[in-house]
Design a protein around this motif. Structure first.
Motif, PDB file in Angstrom:
ATOM      1  N   CYS A 102       0.843  -1.202   0.000  1.00 17.61           N
ATOM      2  CA  CYS A 102       0.000   0.000   0.000  1.00 17.61           C
ATOM      3  C   CYS A 102       0.879   1.254   0.000  1.00 17.61           C
ATOM      4  O   CYS A 102       1.927   1.283   0.637  1.00 17.61           O
ATOM      5  CB  CYS A 102      -0.883  -0.031   1.243  1.00 17.61           C
ATOM      6  SG  CYS A 102      -1.900   1.411   1.477  1.00 17.61           S
ATOM      7  N   ASP A 181     -12.203  -2.908  -4.595  1.00 16.71           N
ATOM      8  CA  ASP A 181     -10.820  -3.242  -4.928  1.00 16.71           C
ATOM      9  C   ASP A 181      -9.918  -2.587  -3.891  1.00 16.71           C
ATOM     10  O   ASP A 181     -10.251  -1.537  -3.348  1.00 16.71           O
ATOM     11  CB  ASP A 181     -10.473  -2.708  -6.321  1.00 16.71           C
ATOM     12  CG  ASP A 181      -9.127  -3.224  -6.798  1.00 16.71           C
ATOM     13  OD1 ASP A 181      -9.101  -4.274  -7.446  1.00 16.71           O
ATOM     14  OD2 ASP A 181      -8.097  -2.581  -6.500  1.00 16.71           O
ATOM     15  N   LYS A 182      -8.786  -3.204  -3.657  1.00 21.23           N
ATOM     16  CA  LYS A 182      -7.906  -2.651  -2.611  1.00 21.23           C
ATOM     17  C   LYS A 182      -7.485  -1.213  -2.905  1.00 21.23           C
ATOM     18  O   LYS A 182      -7.227  -0.433  -1.988  1.00 21.23           O
ATOM     19  CB  LYS A 182      -6.681  -3.544  -2.420  1.00 21.23           C
ATOM     20  CG  LYS A 182      -5.755  -3.636  -3.618  1.00 21.23           C
ATOM     21  CD  LYS A 182      -4.574  -4.519  -3.319  1.00 21.23           C
ATOM     22  CE  LYS A 182      -3.579  -4.597  -4.463  1.00 21.23           C
ATOM     23  NZ  LYS A 182      -4.077  -5.362  -5.625  1.00 21.23           N
ATOM     24  N   MET A 183      -7.414  -0.875  -4.202  1.00 21.25           N
ATOM     25  CA  MET A 183      -6.978   0.477  -4.569  1.00 21.25           C
ATOM     26  C   MET A 183      -7.986   1.549  -4.124  1.00 21.25           C
ATOM     27  O   MET A 183      -7.663   2.732  -4.094  1.00 21.25           O
ATOM     28  CB  MET A 183      -6.786   0.566  -6.080  1.00 21.25           C
ATOM     29  CG  MET A 183      -5.615  -0.225  -6.574  1.00 21.25           C
ATOM     30  SD  MET A 183      -4.083   0.360  -5.817  1.00 21.25           S
ATOM     31  CE  MET A 183      -2.954  -0.875  -6.408  1.00 21.25           C
ATOM     32  N   ASN A 184      -9.203   1.129  -3.849  1.00 25.00           N
ATOM     33  CA  ASN A 184     -10.225   2.117  -3.460  1.00 25.00           C
ATOM     34  C   ASN A 184     -10.447   2.167  -1.954  1.00 25.00           C
ATOM     35  O   ASN A 184     -11.408   2.773  -1.498  1.00 25.00           O
ATOM     36  CB  ASN A 184     -11.563   1.759  -4.130  1.00 25.00           C
ATOM     37  CG  ASN A 184     -11.439   1.691  -5.623  1.00 25.00           C
ATOM     38  OD1 ASN A 184     -10.632   2.411  -6.213  1.00 25.00           O
ATOM     39  ND2 ASN A 184     -12.194   0.825  -6.252  1.00 25.00           N
ATOM     40  N   HIS A 185      -9.602   1.509  -1.204  1.00 24.76           N
ATOM     41  CA  HIS A 185      -9.895   1.382   0.226  1.00 24.76           C
ATOM     42  C   HIS A 185      -9.768   2.720   0.954  1.00 24.76           C
ATOM     43  O   HIS A 185      -9.224   3.691   0.427  1.00 24.76           O
ATOM     44  CB  HIS A 185      -9.007   0.312   0.871  1.00 24.76           C
ATOM     45  CG  HIS A 185      -7.603   0.742   1.135  1.00 24.76           C
ATOM     46  ND1 HIS A 185      -6.921   0.393   2.266  1.00 24.76           N
ATOM     47  CD2 HIS A 185      -6.742   1.499   0.409  1.00 24.76           C
ATOM     48  CE1 HIS A 185      -5.717   0.905   2.230  1.00 24.76           C
ATOM     49  NE2 HIS A 185      -5.572   1.573   1.119  1.00 24.76           N
TER      50      HIS A 185
END
Lengths: 257, 576
Positions: A102, A181-185
């Motif tokens: 991250c 999606d992890k990118m939007n966490h």
């Protein structure tokens, strides 16, 4: 009690930055003489909204009830563990969702956890489960989680979990943390004192003192609210923190030429 | 009080002396003219930016989230601002660009009136004559060295705004600060080679042992994608010239794509020189696709040396590294099969403390699988592994197999051999007592029917791609796409992967906007969401900052009954 706990990197502040302390003292005392233009209260008198923004907390706090799903995850040692066993024991729990590659959110959340752990009294560390669950389980193998734990100097009592992607999505959904999606966490921290309580959901970036205060309120701790300790390192920290939060003065560095 | 001040002063002197010491070392390296060379300074700055290490090798220190102490070993500038310095977006957190080109000019708001210099002056349209929505003031003035240093230390920008507490407030002496700022001035300051005002040039690398049909299958799909995108060149250039000013940023970013083919001839040790010659003759912005059945290392190293992104080459033998940066692979190839077998055994499904015997032929595909197994098994703390490379080119007799297994009663046997050899090893009868046998479904090829049915309960196969039938719809999408473009569907495995690359490419180029930096291009892939729509070969591909192998999984399967046995899942796609 807090004073006895070494802070993250407290020693390096103490050892190498006494000189900077000198500068910070000088900045407070004689800014004008050195051509500094401190950001005074007057500078902000016509900018109420701006000032408000400066003082605004960077997180929201709400109480929520979540049903912990019945899934099995894998810890950093490769052991299969029931999530309910982890989160629904009698111990207070602090939970966040991270992934090891991250860019911004997780390193800050993890550094906060590390510092809260350092600030806690030994009996608090012992009785608390700090839990970080990976939202990128396909990349974050137990080995990668172990490496990540070392990077943030996680102490005993702070566990990391990965698992099957489908199970992780179930967990994220249960905590209203799934964003596709992890990118939007988003930055989330959850705290709970006992399984009978609601979860405190903190969205955004709380300081370590704010987190510890929250924890102590929940656990009805008789320990005093977290305060700044006064080792050399902490004195420096306090100066840094107070200066940057209040924006009242420019700090030492421009003097150090 | 006096003694405290005296101590503080002494510490200051010591701190500055330590800092000067670091420079003294650098000066020695430069041959000394009193100052470190520009290159050395840039390296020091780069180390601060990327590794969080001060010039004296101590970790940088900062306060984040109000009161959290962090140091450069936890994270540093590059985490959020990325290698390009162009920043990132993650959920609700936006990290702004801090490259040389952006920092030292005022930040105009997106869509604000921003006339070209030639159009300014008397008679020109002025901002205040425009409708209110275009009169937006600058978000901040240009940084100076002083205001930038203040921002890095206090989080307060030249407009007086306080940055989010996610931006660390660094504790940094002036010497260190100067090195970092000098580095930021050079970071993504000029467009990278291979891109100009009209085109972005790419190349694809093909080695000469690849059969012509496979070469054509790879190239035709890649070229079709490039051609399809270039059909928009004329209207987009027209819009860029005549479009409304508030769309300048969008239309001005359009570039035609060019694709060169770099064919490598002869032995692998000569490839590097050939690559250098191609590059010198006509530099490219990035490498796309490419195909080789040999070790990809020489091409990988070329990419690393020149910092040229290489996106999705088709190879079973990639370089497996945790730190190399510039090649994005579909998977770790053969290595990943060994890795999956080790994880499967380690998670308690079959090893149970027994010895393991691993067989492979040196120089073969099996050796790469064996390496993946060995390295992963060791990392997982496994023991009892015996490696047994078999002599190259020498077929074992039944007696040979019996001798081989005689010293290893009832072990876990890993047969990283081709289909006929796996069948021969099993036929020797010595493996009847083995609890677990592993082989690769890829190496087994079309020979699974040779495995006796009574042995199929103990035989596990690594299968690093979707199972037959699992991706039927996605495969049909690719087939239809090929048909529409008149490309014969000869090698769907190759064509489907190149189709995926072409499908991802526009997103990465759009992400670039007009910032033609190679690192930023690669970051476009890093920041993409996980994909399971356009990929017919793997169940799922996922991305992430610094993640260089998009397929993370490998099934472990068993063989069903019959001469053309089905593959039956014995594990999930990713084994943790």
């Amino acid at each position: 009690m807090i004073n006895e706990n070494p802070m993250v990197g407290g020693r390096w502040f103490a050892q190498t930055l006494l000189g900077a302390l000198f500068c910070s003292w000088a900045a407070v005392s004689i800014p004008v003489a050195h051509g500094l233009e401190p950001i005074s209260q007057a500078d902000h008198s016509g900018h109420a909204r701006h000032q408000q923004m400066l003082e605004k907390k960077e997180f929201t706090r709400i109480l929520q009830d979540y049903q912990v799903p019945d899934v099995t995850l894998t810890d950093q040692d490769g052991q299969k563990v029931s999530l309910r066993a982890v989160l629904e024991g009698e111990q207070p729990v602090m939970l966040n969702f991270i992934y090891t590659t991250c860019t911004t959110i997780c390193p800050v959340l993890s550094a906060s956890f590390a510092q809260v752990q350092k600030y806690m009294a030994p009996e608090e560390v012992e009785s608390t489960r700090m839990v970080s669950i990976s939202i990128d389980p396909e990349h974050d193998t137990p080995l990668k989680l172990k490496e990540y734990a070392r990077r943030f100097r996680a102490g005993p009592g702070w566990e990391f979990f990965t698992g099957d992607l489908d199970d992780i999505v179930v967990v994220l959904t249960a905590f209203d943390a799934y964003r596709g999606d992890k990118m939007n966490h988003i930055p989330l921290t959850f705290l709970r004192a006992t399984p009978n309580d609601s979860w405190v959901r903190i969205e955004g970036f709380a300081s370590s003192r704010e987190l510890l205060q929250e924890y102590r309120t929940l656990t009805k701790s008789i320990l005093p609210a977290p305060a700044i300790s006064y080792t050399d390192g902490d004195r420096f920290t306090r100066f840094m923190v107070d200066s940057s939060v209040s924006s009242k003065r420019v700090m030492f560095p421009t003097l150090c030429r | 009080m006096i003694s405290v001040l005296a101590m503080q002063f002494l510490a200051l002197v010591l701190t500055l002396t330590a800092s000067a010491g670091a420079f003294a070392t650098a000066e020695e390296e430069s041959g000394g003219e009193g100052k470190p060379s520009e290159k050395q300074l840039r390296q020091l700055g780069e180390r601060m930016y990327r590794q969080g290490s001060q010039t004296d090798s101590k970790p940088m220190r900062a306060i984040v989230a109000g009161d959290v102490l962090m140091d450069g070993r936890m994270f540093t500038c590059v985490n959020c601002h990325r290698r390009s310095g162009l920043g990132s977006e993650e959920g609700s957190v936006i990290t702004w660009p801090i490259n040389g080109k952006e920092l030292f000019i005022p930040r105009r708001r997106t869509g604000a009136w921003n006339p070209k210099k030639a159009n300014r002056g008397p008679g020109a349209i002025e901002r205040w004559t425009l409708p209110p929505q275009y009169r937006a003031a600058d978000a901040r003035p240009a940084y100076t060295d002083e205001s930038l240093a203040r921002l890095i230390r206090t989080g307060i920008d030249p407009a007086g705004r306080k940055l989010s507490s996610v931006m660390p407030r660094y504790v940094m002496e002036d010497g260190e600060m100067a090195v970092l700022i000098a580095y930021l001035k050079t970071l993504s300051a000029a467009t990278d080679p291979g891109a100009d005002g009209e085109t972005i040039r790419f190349a694809t690398v093909i080695t000469d042992e690849v059969p012509k049909e496979e070469r054509d299958a790879m190239l035709s799909v890649l070229q079709a994608h490039i051609d399809a995108r270039n059909t928009q060149t004329r209207p987009h250039l027209r819009r860029a010239r005549r479009g409304p000013f508030y769309k300048t940023e969008k239309y001005g970013a359009y570039r035609k794509l060019e694709l060169d083919v770099w064919e490598l001839q002869g032995p692998a040790h000569s490839w590097r020189d050939q690559l250098e010659a191609y590059y010198q003759a006509r530099p490219v912005f990035a490498l796309l696709g490419g195909i080789s059945s040999a070790d990809w290392a020489p091409i990988h190293e070329f990419s690393e040396a020149h910092e040229i992104p290489s996106i999705f080459p088709l190879t079973d033998r990639p370089v497996v590294s945790d730190s190399d940066w510039y090649t994005l692979y579909f998977s770790k190839g053969l290595y990943q099969e060994g890795e999956a077998a080790a994880r499967f055994l380690s998670s308690g499904k079959g090893a149970e403390g027994r010895p393991l015997l691993q067989l492979y032929r040196p120089g073969s595909a099996g050796e790469s699988i064996a390496r993946g197994f060995r390295e992963t098994w060791q990392k997982l703390g496994g023991s009892g592994l015996v490696d047994r490379p078999l002599p190259t080119g020498e077929a074992l007799t039944d007696q040979g197999w019996r001798d081989l297994f005689a010293g290893h009663p009832s072990p876990v046997v890993l047969l990283w051999l081709d289909g006929e050899e796996v069948a021969a090893a099993i036929a020797s009868g010595e493996l009847a007592a083995a609890g677990t046998i592993f082989a690769s479904s890829g190496l087994l090829g079309d020979k699974p029917g040779l495995i006796p049915e009574q042995m199929r309960d103990t035989l596990f196969l690594t299968h690093p791609r979707s199972l037959p039938g699992e991706n039927g719809i996605r495969l049909r999408v690719v087939q239809r796409w090929l048909k529409a473009r008149g490309i014969p569907a000869t090698h769907l495995d190759i064509q489907a992967r190149m189709y995926f690359l072409g499908w991802m490419l526009p997103g990465a180029i759009k992400y670039l906007r007009s910032e033609f930096y190679r690192d930023y291009f690669l970051e476009g892939f890093d920041m993409m969401t996980d994909q399971n729509y356009a990929i017919a070969v793997y169940p799922r591909l996922s991305f992430g900052p610094g993640q260089r192998y998009a397929s993370k999984g490998c099934y472990i399967v068993r063989l069903g009954p019959g001469d053309a046995p089905d593959l039956i899942k014995a594990s999930r796609w990713v084994i943790n």
